[in-house]
Design a protein around this motif. Structure first.
Motif, PDB file in Angstrom:
ATOM      1  N   MET A 147       0.745  -1.301  -0.298  1.00  0.00           N
ATOM      2  CA  MET A 147       0.291  -0.161  -0.188  1.00  0.00           C
ATOM      3  C   MET A 147       1.274   1.309   0.056  1.00  0.00           C
ATOM      4  N   LEU A 148       0.577   1.953  -1.023  1.00  0.00           N
ATOM      5  CA  LEU A 148       0.964   3.431  -1.193  1.00  0.00           C
ATOM      6  C   LEU A 148       0.085   4.069  -0.830  1.00  0.00           C
ATOM      7  N   PHE A 149       1.311   5.168   0.509  1.00  0.00           N
ATOM      8  CA  PHE A 149       0.422   7.174   0.623  1.00  0.00           C
ATOM      9  C   PHE A 149       1.861   8.180   0.002  1.00  0.00           C
ATOM     10  N   LYS A 150       0.458   9.025  -0.226  1.00  0.00           N
ATOM     11  CA  LYS A 150       1.246  10.038  -1.170  1.00  0.00           C
ATOM     12  C   LYS A 150       1.753  11.413   0.258  1.00  0.00           C
ATOM     13  N   ILE A 151       2.674  12.274   0.583  1.00  0.00           N
ATOM     14  CA  ILE A 151       2.700  12.920   1.381  1.00  0.00           C
ATOM     15  C   ILE A 151       3.177  14.334   0.820  1.00  0.00           C
ATOM     16  N   TRP A 152       2.580  15.107   0.763  1.00  0.00           N
ATOM     17  CA  TRP A 152       2.927  16.652   0.517  1.00  0.00           C
ATOM     18  C   TRP A 152       4.268  17.282   1.825  1.00  0.00           C
ATOM     19  N   ASP A 153       5.503  17.237   1.632  1.00  0.00           N
ATOM     20  CA  ASP A 153       6.481  18.290   2.814  1.00  0.00           C
ATOM     21  C   ASP A 153       6.504  19.556   2.763  1.00  0.00           C
ATOM     22  N   GLY A 154       5.591  20.612   2.605  1.00  0.00           N
ATOM     23  CA  GLY A 154       6.700  21.652   1.810  1.00  0.00           C
ATOM     24  C   GLY A 154       6.199  21.400   0.227  1.00  0.00           C
ATOM     25  N   GLY A 155       7.397  21.620  -0.870  1.00  0.00           N
ATOM     26  CA  GLY A 155       7.651  21.755  -2.049  1.00  0.00           C
ATOM     27  C   GLY A 155       7.766  20.877  -2.248  1.00  0.00           C
ATOM     28  N   LYS A 156       7.738  19.095  -1.107  1.00  0.00           N
ATOM     29  CA  LYS A 156       8.249  18.201  -1.768  1.00  0.00           C
ATOM     30  C   LYS A 156       7.081  17.457  -1.554  1.00  0.00           C
ATOM     31  N   SER A 157       6.596  15.838  -2.461  1.00  0.00           N
ATOM     32  CA  SER A 157       5.865  15.576  -2.814  1.00  0.00           C
ATOM     33  C   SER A 157       6.899  13.950  -2.204  1.00  0.00           C
ATOM     34  N   MET A 158       6.824  13.011  -1.452  1.00  0.00           N
ATOM     35  CA  MET A 158       7.221  11.837  -0.895  1.00  0.00           C
ATOM     36  C   MET A 158       5.882  10.441  -1.160  1.00  0.00           C
ATOM     37  N   ILE A 159       6.305   9.585  -0.922  1.00  0.00           N
ATOM     38  CA  ILE A 159       4.967   8.246  -1.307  1.00  0.00           C
ATOM     39  C   ILE A 159       6.587   7.564  -0.288  1.00  0.00           C
ATOM     40  N   HIS A 206       6.320   4.094   1.306  1.00  0.00           N
ATOM     41  CA  HIS A 206       5.785   2.509   0.968  1.00  0.00           C
ATOM     42  C   HIS A 206       4.825   1.457   2.406  1.00  0.00           C
ATOM     43  N   LEU A 207       4.383   1.044   2.742  1.00  0.00           N
ATOM     44  CA  LEU A 207       3.701   0.871   3.971  1.00  0.00           C
ATOM     45  C   LEU A 207       3.675  -0.409   4.293  1.00  0.00           C
ATOM     46  N   THR A 208       4.453  -1.670   3.190  1.00  0.00           N
ATOM     47  CA  THR A 208       4.776  -3.009   4.089  1.00  0.00           C
ATOM     48  C   THR A 208       5.768  -2.690   3.808  1.00  0.00           C
ATOM     49  N   LYS A 209       6.687  -2.769   3.197  1.00  0.00           N
ATOM     50  CA  LYS A 209       8.136  -2.497   3.068  1.00  0.00           C
ATOM     51  C   LYS A 209       9.214  -0.484   4.056  1.00  0.00           C
ATOM     52  N   SER A 210       7.811  -0.105   4.808  1.00  0.00           N
ATOM     53  CA  SER A 210       8.221   0.841   6.109  1.00  0.00           C
ATOM     54  C   SER A 210       8.998   1.738   4.547  1.00  0.00           C
ATOM     55  N   ILE A 211       8.780   1.959   3.644  1.00  0.00           N
ATOM     56  CA  ILE A 211      10.228   2.552   2.967  1.00  0.00           C
ATOM     57  C   ILE A 211       9.456   4.143   2.638  1.00  0.00           C
ATOM     58  N   LEU A 212       9.929   5.202   3.197  1.00  0.00           N
ATOM     59  CA  LEU A 212       9.526   6.687   2.411  1.00  0.00           C
ATOM     60  C   LEU A 212      11.120   6.847   1.113  1.00  0.00           C
ATOM     61  N   LEU A 213       9.851   7.799  -0.078  1.00  0.00           N
ATOM     62  CA  LEU A 213      10.549   7.482  -0.326  1.00  0.00           C
ATOM     63  C   LEU A 213      10.489   9.139  -1.451  1.00  0.00           C
ATOM     64  N   GLU A 214      11.089   9.870  -1.638  1.00  0.00           N
ATOM     65  CA  GLU A 214      11.153  11.365  -2.807  1.00  0.00           C
ATOM     66  C   GLU A 214      10.566  10.609  -3.682  1.00  0.00           C
ATOM     67  N   GLY A 215       9.228  11.335  -4.138  1.00  0.00           N
ATOM     68  CA  GLY A 215       8.048  11.356  -4.620  1.00  0.00           C
ATOM     69  C   GLY A 215       8.914  12.124  -6.454  1.00  0.00           C
TER      70      GLY A 215
END
Length: 58
Positions: A1-13, A15-24
């Motif tokens: 499952m993926l969640f998209k997160i916006w942090d200021g001007g950056k978007s991040m993704i 990944h819930l099952t892998k517990s990884i935060l990637l820059e979108g």
């Protein structure tokens, strides 16, 4: 499952099952691009209004 997160001007993704935060990728961040452009236009309009108001008070 993926969640998209916006942090200021950056978007991040997140990944819930892998517990990884990637820059979108920016090319998919249409909302962020629209928001940045709208903010720039608003700041320019506000600067113009402040300039006219300052000229009127002289």
């Amino acid at each position: 499952m993926l969640f998209k997160i916006w942090d200021g001007g950056k978007s991040m993704i997140f990944h819930l099952t892998k517990s990884i935060l990637l820059e979108g990728p920016d090319e998919n961040d249409v909302l962020g691009k629209w928001t940045r452009e709208r903010k720039q236009r608003a700041e320019a309009d506000n600067a113009e209004v402040r300039r006219k108001k300052a000229e009127g008070e002289k």
